[in-house]
Design an enzyme around this catalytic site. Structure first.
Site, PDB file in Angstrom:
ATOM      1  N   ALA A 137       0.564  -1.273  -0.193  1.00 44.04           N
ATOM      2  CA  ALA A 137      -0.037  -0.042  -0.246  1.00 44.04           C
ATOM      3  C   ALA A 137       1.024   1.123   0.732  1.00 44.04           C
ATOM      4  O   ALA A 137       2.024   1.071   0.322  1.00 44.04           O
ATOM      5  CB  ALA A 137      -0.737   0.182   1.177  1.00 44.04           C
ATOM      6  N   GLY A 184       1.154  -6.313   0.505  1.00 45.42           N
ATOM      7  CA  GLY A 184       0.541  -5.679  -1.005  1.00 45.42           C
ATOM      8  C   GLY A 184       0.497  -6.317  -2.207  1.00 45.42           C
ATOM      9  O   GLY A 184      -0.093  -6.759  -3.190  1.00 45.42           O
ATOM     10  N   GLU A 200       0.877  -9.947  -2.576  1.00 47.00           N
ATOM     11  CA  GLU A 200      -0.902 -10.323  -3.248  1.00 47.00           C
ATOM     12  C   GLU A 200      -1.154 -10.069  -3.628  1.00 47.00           C
ATOM     13  O   GLU A 200      -2.387 -11.206  -4.829  1.00 47.00           O
ATOM     14  CB  GLU A 200      -1.489  -9.428  -1.900  1.00 47.00           C
ATOM     15  N   GLU A 248       2.344  -7.458   7.690  1.00 44.94           N
ATOM     16  CA  GLU A 248       1.099  -6.380   8.202  1.00 44.94           C
ATOM     17  C   GLU A 248       1.249  -6.906   9.745  1.00 44.94           C
ATOM     18  O   GLU A 248       0.784  -5.620  10.484  1.00 44.94           O
ATOM     19  CB  GLU A 248      -0.414  -7.082   7.341  1.00 44.94           C
TER      20      GLU A 248
END
Length: 703
Positions: free
Chosen positions: A61, A102, A105, A125
């Site tokens: 992010a 992310g 991911e 995270e």
């Protein structure tokens, strides 16, 4: 920032570039979604490669968008991963560098993945109190196996792609260009024909999944009692054994709960606070730091030796100066012994130890400082001593060299005046042990040049310190506040508490060590010397007498085998002292104070709110630029519990109205004059605001 697309004989290569870490901000997500859609409607395109620009695939992010509507605005990360996963044409991710959060991911949503062997991948995270929220807990176990995925997700630690070669995470791990390799992999898969695999369709295989998960839960629970995220991560990874959509629902539930938890709020505050601390409002990118290639240090004692190790570890040559051969030899031996202990623990090789020691030049001659770019004094806390040392440094240091004092309390401007170049002088307050503690207070003097400050902040990163800027005042940020904390601890002893109760209460709150154990470790005589100076300079500052009486009894702490506690030779375990208890009780009687039962809640509030109140004064005076800077000082250097976010953040969470009400209640008791509320605290409490509100931020750091 840009998303670009090129074609290589029927393969679209989409590259996104959002320096410095290719964060997946809204503009990047939109650009990728549009480029993906365009490739899917182009009849000349058979497959799609996605890669990151520069040396990073994606750090996840975009932190610039955290806590803003752009973070979740469509297409959000879930939308983008769904678009990749549902692409009509096969997608291969080329991981050219770090892929975290992310970023990983997103890669897991593709049909195929190729990575450079040295690229690091991970889901960090948990370090900010949440869990991977875009399918990471469901797809990673399908890619690398249940155990490896759980370890990666619960620890948050990145893993080199080369170590995961052979798992379903990567179709190839290469030493060369991952984009070229991805194009070739994709061509081969297209020739072989579909269907192209999706990670969500794989099953998690494990011989005894429930047994492993039960064992993991016990271990994680024992190691993370103040942090809910690791156990939630275990639950989410366990859900990967279920059908994919059921597992995703459990992941989403866990993420939603955690993101609102006080622990995650505190960890996110610390995450952003550390990054904010490195910024100085009036020093922009146009201010160029000076070069630091050689360092000189005056003083080979505990602090000087520890400071030297920071630079040696970074590969920077150090000249170490002392006044006697005995002191110099002792300092060098201590450095060597510290490195030897690291080698015994497997943290360094013998070759690395030799390399570091070879960078060290011990000397009794100040002339060795002549070619240093930075000279740091680490000598006794006395103005006369400082004046002598800085006079000698000033005489030999080259023009443009930075001169720094490691003083923990003294006036940096007064010290700068001992030189002919106050613009080149600043404070670099390292914390003991200096080779271990992360905190570095960078003290900006009235005449300190901007490029000197820029150099200090850049240098701090190089030696892996968390740098926080302070203006000039007695004690700077950390020690000025801890003095009020210690005063309250002393008053509590007068009123009825004992050292072990105070320490137990503060350690239960989460401090690494209570105030009296901390005093014994640091040396009670250090605080005694400061108080003696205070009695002359600040006669209005009243202290409990028990700390002075302790030192008059020769109880300086662990180094003398007795302090607030008794110690057994070779053992640092604190044992309550009958002698100290008798002294404390007698001191209460001498003052006519009737001792009473004091609850742990009162102990915690009085000590923490004493920190908060002084922190408010530091903010309103501009000694600290922002409340989060104060929190970083306490998280990095004073053992404040990280899950509480620091004293100022903790006060915000309690509510400043409630903090003020408690202070007014304590003002009616013994030494109530110590509870005069700071004007900023009053203002914020009465207006319903908080220290960490943007509107609460005062002017830039005072010089």
């Amino acid at each position: 920032m840009a998303v670009t697309s090129t074609s290589r004989d029927g393969i679209a290569v989409i590259t996104f570039d959002n320096p410095p870490v290719n964060g997946l901000g809204l503009d990047v997500r939109r650009g990728l979604a549009e480029a993906l859609a365009s490739a899917n409607t182009d009849d000349a395109i058979q497959g799609i490669v996605i890669t990151g620009g520069g040396r990073v695939f994606s750090g996840g992010a975009d932190i610039k968008e955290f806590n803003t509507p752009r973070a979740t605005q469509a297409p959000n990360l879930h939308d983008l991963i769904a678009a990749v996963e549902d692409s009509a044409k096969p997608v291969c991710i080329a991981i050219n560098g770090t892929a975290l959060g992310g970023g990983l991911e997103l890669a897991l949503g593709a049909n195929y993945r190729v990575a450079h062997a040295e690229a690091e991948v991970g889901l960090p995270e948990v370090k900010i109190g949440i869990l991977p929220g875009a399918g990471g807990t469901q797809r990673l176990p399908r890619a690398v196996g249940l155990e490896a995925a759980l370890n990666m997700i619960v620890s948050g630690a990145p893993v080199a792609a080369g170590k995961l070669a052979g798992t379903a995470l990567f179709d190839q791990v290469v030493e060369g260009d991952p984009v070229e390799a991805a194009v070739e992999v994709l061509r081969g898969k297209i020739v072989a024909g579909g269907p192209h695999p999706r990670m969500r369709d794989r099953k998690v295989e494990h011989d005894d999944a429930q047994g492993f998960l039960a064992w993991a839960r016990m271990g994680v629970a024992a190691a993370s009692k103040h942090f809910p995220a690791p156990l939630r991560c275990v639950d989410a990874v366990a859900a990967s054994l279920k059908p994919f959509d059921e597992g995703m629902a459990i992941e989403r539930e866990g993420f939603t709960v955690l993101v609102e938890s006080p622990e995650s709020r505190a960890l996110r505050h610390a995450f952003f606070g550390e990054r904010a601390a490195g910024k100085i409002d009036d020093i922009g990118a146009d201010v160029r730091p000076r070069t630091i290639d050689r360092v000189g240090i005056v003083g080979a004692g505990t602090m000087g030796g520890g400071i030297a190790m920071n630079f040696l570890n970074a590969g920077i040559p150090v000249a170490l100066v002392e006044t006697t051969q005995e002191a110099l030899d002792r300092g060098v031996a201590t450095i060597g012994r510290n490195y030897g202990n690291s080698a015994k623990k497997g943290k360094l090789t013998a070759e690395q130890v030799a390399q570091r020691m070879a960078l060290l030049t011990p000397s009794l001659d100040y002339a060795v400082l002549a070619d240093a770019d930075l000279v740091i004094e680490a000598v006794y806390e006395d103005y006369a001593v400082k004046q002598s040392v800085f006079g000698r440094i000033d005489a030999v240091a080259r023009p443009g060299a930075i001169l720094a004092t490691n003083t923990s309390t003294l006036d940096v401007d007064r010290i700068a005046a001992f030189t002919s170049r106050p613009q080149d002088v600043l404070g670099l307050h390292f914390f003991s042990p200096a080779n271990v503690m992360r905190l570095l207070e960078v003290v900006r003097g009235a005449q300190t040049a901007k490029d000197v400050m820029a150099t200090a902040m850049a240098m701090a990163k190089r030696i892996r310190k968390t740098a926080v800027v302070s203006g000039v005042c007695d004690g700077f940020i950390g020690n000025r506040m801890i003095e009020q904390y210690s005063r309250q601890a002393g008053f509590l002893l007068d009123e009825g508490a004992l050292p072990q109760q105070v320490d137990r209460a503060m350690e239960a709150f989460g401090f690494a060590m209570g105030p009296f154990r901390m005093g014994d470790l640091a040396g009670n005589d250090i605080g005694w010397a400061i108080r003696k100076r205070r009695y002359l300079e600040r006669p209005d500052m009243v202290y409990a007498r028990n700390a002075d009486l302790l030192c008059e009894m020769g109880r300086y702490g662990q180094k003398t085998g007795k302090g607030w506690y008794d110690y057994v030779p070779g053992d640092r375990t604190p044992h309550p002292s009958a002698e100290v208890e008798a002294m404390i009780v007698a001191q209460s009687q001498a003052q006519g104070i009737e001792r009473r039962e004091i609850g742990d809640d009162e102990i915690v509030e009085r000590l923490v709110y004493a920190l908060v109140n002084e922190g408010a004064r530091i903010l309103e005076e501009g000694i600290a630029a922002r409340a989060s800077d104060i929190d970083m000082v306490y998280l990095s250097g004073y053992g404040f519990p990280v899950w509480r976010g620091g004293p100022m953040f903790h006060a915000d969470q309690v509510g400043l109205y409630n903090v003020l009400a408690a202070m007014r209640r304590y003002a009616r008791g013994h030494r109530g004059d110590a509870w005069e509320p700071a004007p900023l605290l009053l203002e914020l409490a009465e207006s319903g605001r908080a220290f960490n509100d943007p509107v609460a931020r005062p002017r830039a750091v005072a010089a």
